[in-house]
Scaffold this motif. Sequence first.
Motif, mmCIF file in Angstrom:
data_model
loop_
_atom_site.group_PDB
_atom_site.id
_atom_site.type_symbol
_atom_site.label_atom_id
_atom_site.label_comp_id
_atom_site.label_asym_id
_atom_site.label_seq_id
_atom_site.Cartn_x
_atom_site.Cartn_y
_atom_site.Cartn_z
ATOM 1 N N ARG A 165 0.847 -1.204 0.000
ATOM 2 C CA ARG A 165 0.000 0.000 0.000
ATOM 3 C C ARG A 165 0.880 1.251 0.000
ATOM 4 N NH1 ARG A 165 -3.024 -1.629 3.665
ATOM 5 N NH2 ARG A 165 -4.757 -2.289 2.373
ATOM 6 N N TRP A 166 1.978 1.231 0.753
ATOM 7 C CA TRP A 166 2.888 2.374 0.764
ATOM 8 C C TRP A 166 3.532 2.576 -0.601
ATOM 9 C CZ3 TRP A 166 8.126 2.795 -0.240
ATOM 10 C CH2 TRP A 166 8.672 4.071 0.002
ATOM 11 N N TRP A 167 3.966 1.500 -1.236
ATOM 12 C CA TRP A 167 4.577 1.623 -2.559
ATOM 13 C C TRP A 167 3.629 2.304 -3.539
ATOM 14 C CZ3 TRP A 167 9.284 0.425 -4.906
ATOM 15 C CH2 TRP A 167 10.255 -0.124 -4.068
ATOM 16 N N GLU A 168 2.365 1.919 -3.501
ATOM 17 C CA GLU A 168 1.415 2.526 -4.431
ATOM 18 C C GLU A 168 1.163 3.987 -4.083
ATOM 19 O OE1 GLU A 168 -2.861 1.619 -6.579
ATOM 20 O OE2 GLU A 168 -2.235 0.400 -4.869
ATOM 21 N N LYS A 169 1.026 4.294 -2.808
ATOM 22 C CA LYS A 169 0.779 5.682 -2.405
ATOM 23 C C LYS A 169 1.954 6.578 -2.771
ATOM 24 C CE LYS A 169 0.120 8.717 1.571
ATOM 25 N NZ LYS A 169 -0.090 8.845 3.023
ATOM 26 N N GLU A 170 3.158 6.082 -2.547
ATOM 27 C CA GLU A 170 4.348 6.909 -2.715
ATOM 28 C C GLU A 170 4.858 6.933 -4.159
ATOM 29 O OE1 GLU A 170 7.301 9.471 -1.314
ATOM 30 O OE2 GLU A 170 5.488 8.730 -0.317
ATOM 31 N N ARG A 171 4.718 5.797 -4.870
ATOM 32 C CA ARG A 171 5.389 5.684 -6.165
ATOM 33 C C ARG A 171 4.497 5.215 -7.303
ATOM 34 N NH1 ARG A 171 10.931 2.949 -3.634
ATOM 35 N NH2 ARG A 171 11.447 4.757 -2.322
ATOM 36 N N GLY A 172 3.214 4.938 -7.001
ATOM 37 C CA GLY A 172 2.290 4.616 -8.068
ATOM 38 C C GLY A 172 1.987 3.130 -8.208
ATOM 39 N N ALA A 173 0.948 2.840 -9.018
ATOM 40 C CA ALA A 173 0.472 1.462 -9.175
ATOM 41 C C ALA A 173 1.522 0.567 -9.815
ATOM 42 C CB ALA A 173 -0.812 1.450 -9.996
ATOM 43 N N ALA A 174 2.278 1.078 -10.787
ATOM 44 C CA ALA A 174 3.303 0.263 -11.452
ATOM 45 C C ALA A 174 4.393 -0.131 -10.456
ATOM 46 C CB ALA A 174 3.900 1.030 -12.621
ATOM 47 N N ALA A 175 4.758 0.795 -9.571
ATOM 48 C CA ALA A 175 5.771 0.489 -8.560
ATOM 49 C C ALA A 175 5.253 -0.560 -7.588
ATOM 50 C CB ALA A 175 6.160 1.754 -7.812
ATOM 51 N N ARG A 176 3.971 -0.494 -7.264
ATOM 52 C CA ARG A 176 3.393 -1.511 -6.375
ATOM 53 C C ARG A 176 3.502 -2.891 -7.019
ATOM 54 N NH1 ARG A 176 -1.606 -1.947 -2.649
ATOM 55 N NH2 ARG A 176 -2.002 -4.179 -2.691
ATOM 56 N N ARG A 177 3.232 -2.985 -8.307
ATOM 57 C CA ARG A 177 3.315 -4.287 -8.985
ATOM 58 C C ARG A 177 4.749 -4.808 -8.978
ATOM 59 N NH1 ARG A 177 -0.593 -1.696 -12.324
ATOM 60 N NH2 ARG A 177 1.007 -1.003 -13.804
ATOM 61 N N ARG A 178 5.710 -3.911 -9.197
ATOM 62 C CA ARG A 178 7.109 -4.347 -9.172
ATOM 63 C C ARG A 178 7.507 -4.811 -7.772
ATOM 64 N NH1 ARG A 178 7.639 0.213 -12.609
ATOM 65 N NH2 ARG A 178 8.289 1.544 -10.866
ATOM 66 N N ALA A 179 7.034 -4.098 -6.745
ATOM 67 C CA ALA A 179 7.343 -4.483 -5.364
ATOM 68 C C ALA A 179 6.707 -5.834 -5.032
ATOM 69 C CB ALA A 179 6.860 -3.409 -4.397
ATOM 70 N N ALA A 180 5.494 -6.063 -5.517
ATOM 71 C CA ALA A 180 4.823 -7.345 -5.279
ATOM 72 C C ALA A 180 5.595 -8.486 -5.933
ATOM 73 C CB ALA A 180 3.392 -7.293 -5.808
ATOM 74 N N ARG A 181 6.094 -8.238 -7.148
ATOM 75 C CA ARG A 181 6.885 -9.279 -7.821
ATOM 76 C C ARG A 181 8.175 -9.556 -7.060
ATOM 77 N NH1 ARG A 181 4.899 -6.668 -12.626
ATOM 78 N NH2 ARG A 181 6.789 -5.396 -12.802
ATOM 79 N N ALA A 182 8.779 -8.513 -6.486
ATOM 80 C CA ALA A 182 10.003 -8.711 -5.712
ATOM 81 C C ALA A 182 9.726 -9.553 -4.469
ATOM 82 C CB ALA A 182 10.594 -7.353 -5.319
ATOM 83 N N LEU A 183 8.614 -9.263 -3.786
ATOM 84 C CA LEU A 183 8.234 -10.065 -2.625
ATOM 85 C C LEU A 183 8.017 -11.524 -3.003
ATOM 86 C CD1 LEU A 183 5.678 -7.915 -0.575
ATOM 87 C CD2 LEU A 183 7.790 -8.913 0.301
ATOM 88 N N LEU A 184 7.295 -11.735 -4.093
ATOM 89 C CA LEU A 184 6.998 -13.102 -4.516
ATOM 90 C C LEU A 184 8.258 -13.836 -4.954
ATOM 91 C CD1 LEU A 184 3.684 -12.456 -6.493
ATOM 92 C CD2 LEU A 184 3.950 -13.579 -4.265
ATOM 93 N N ALA A 185 9.183 -13.131 -5.591
ATOM 94 C CA ALA A 185 10.442 -13.761 -5.985
ATOM 95 C C ALA A 185 11.224 -14.190 -4.750
ATOM 96 C CB ALA A 185 11.271 -12.793 -6.843
ATOM 97 N N GLY A 186 11.239 -13.339 -3.742
ATOM 98 C CA GLY A 186 11.912 -13.696 -2.507
ATOM 99 C C GLY A 186 11.258 -14.885 -1.823
ATOM 100 N N ALA A 187 9.917 -14.902 -1.824
ATOM 101 C CA ALA A 187 9.189 -16.009 -1.204
ATOM 102 C C ALA A 187 9.453 -17.314 -1.945
ATOM 103 C CB ALA A 187 7.694 -15.698 -1.185
ATOM 104 N N ALA A 188 9.528 -17.236 -3.278
ATOM 105 C CA ALA A 188 9.817 -18.437 -4.068
ATOM 106 C C ALA A 188 11.204 -18.974 -3.738
ATOM 107 C CB ALA A 188 9.711 -18.112 -5.554
ATOM 108 N N LEU A 189 12.161 -18.085 -3.575
ATOM 109 C CA LEU A 189 13.512 -18.500 -3.200
ATOM 110 C C LEU A 189 13.509 -19.162 -1.828
ATOM 111 C CD1 LEU A 189 16.531 -18.446 -3.931
ATOM 112 C CD2 LEU A 189 16.661 -16.211 -2.814
#
Length: 295
Positions: A262-286
């Motif tokens: 939610r912070w990523w989207e508020k501060e940097r926009g919807a596209a940044a939120r999607r990139r942050a979500a992918r980073a979280l998921l990549a870390g979780a997959a690892l």
Amino acid sequence: MTAAAGQAAVGFSPASLAVIVPTHDTRELTLRAVDCALAAGAAPGRVVVVDDGSHDGTAAALAARFPGVRVLRNEAAEGFTRAANRGAAASDGDPVLLLNSDTEVAPDGLARLAAAFAARPRLGIAGGHLVYPDGRPQWNGGRAPTLAWMAALGSGLPRLLGRLRPYRALHPAARAGNVDWVSGAALAVRRRAWEEVGPFDERFRLYGQDLDLGVRARRAGWEVAVLPEVRVVHHHGATVRRQPEAGRLEENPELLWTDLLRWWEKERGAAARRRAARALLAGAALRLAGRSLAL
């Protein structure tokens, strides 16, 4: 605290602080938190506890033990962020110190905090030096999240490294200085800064409101810093979830991840939120892959 430091705190003192303690079903911890704040010099009339829909008799216990402390009660739980805002709005001290109900301020903590605000006119937000009950340092604050940091969070690497003594001594939680945000577990904000950039954004349910407030304060020209001299014991996770069968205290990763996104989207926009979500998921997959290999 030295006599010079005490003299520096002209206009600020432990008794001038507003101490806000939001609580939900943490009666014994809350009683201890208030007791420590009063022992450190807080004025009872400036201590505000917001009982956020507790069912464990917190409000009655507070009234019986600390008749001078102000207790506000929400009949239904509204969440930490709203409870903190309500307490700050009802208080009249300066600076405003927000404490988790599972914290214990050191006896000289409030005096040192007041001295820091008096000595640094542009200090808008200050965080305490958080430690576990056994003295190990906790994450006190830091820089705004990056995609690499989000991936590391998803992977669980910080928790793993935190078990290593050399890392605990070197990582940012063990140091102090100017940062982008400080932990809301023990967060002090100058009244003028709070009125200018606050209150907490109530869209954040449990996490992220401290990050958001700190970034907004920095953008407005205020200094945000961790104060190593203000020691606060934090029973980390006690206000979030307890596993009775193991007696363990843990964070709530679902709330943590969603509030950060939610912070990523508020501060940097919807596209940044999607990139942050992918980073979280990549870390979780690892992390899952590592567990599979270990098994």
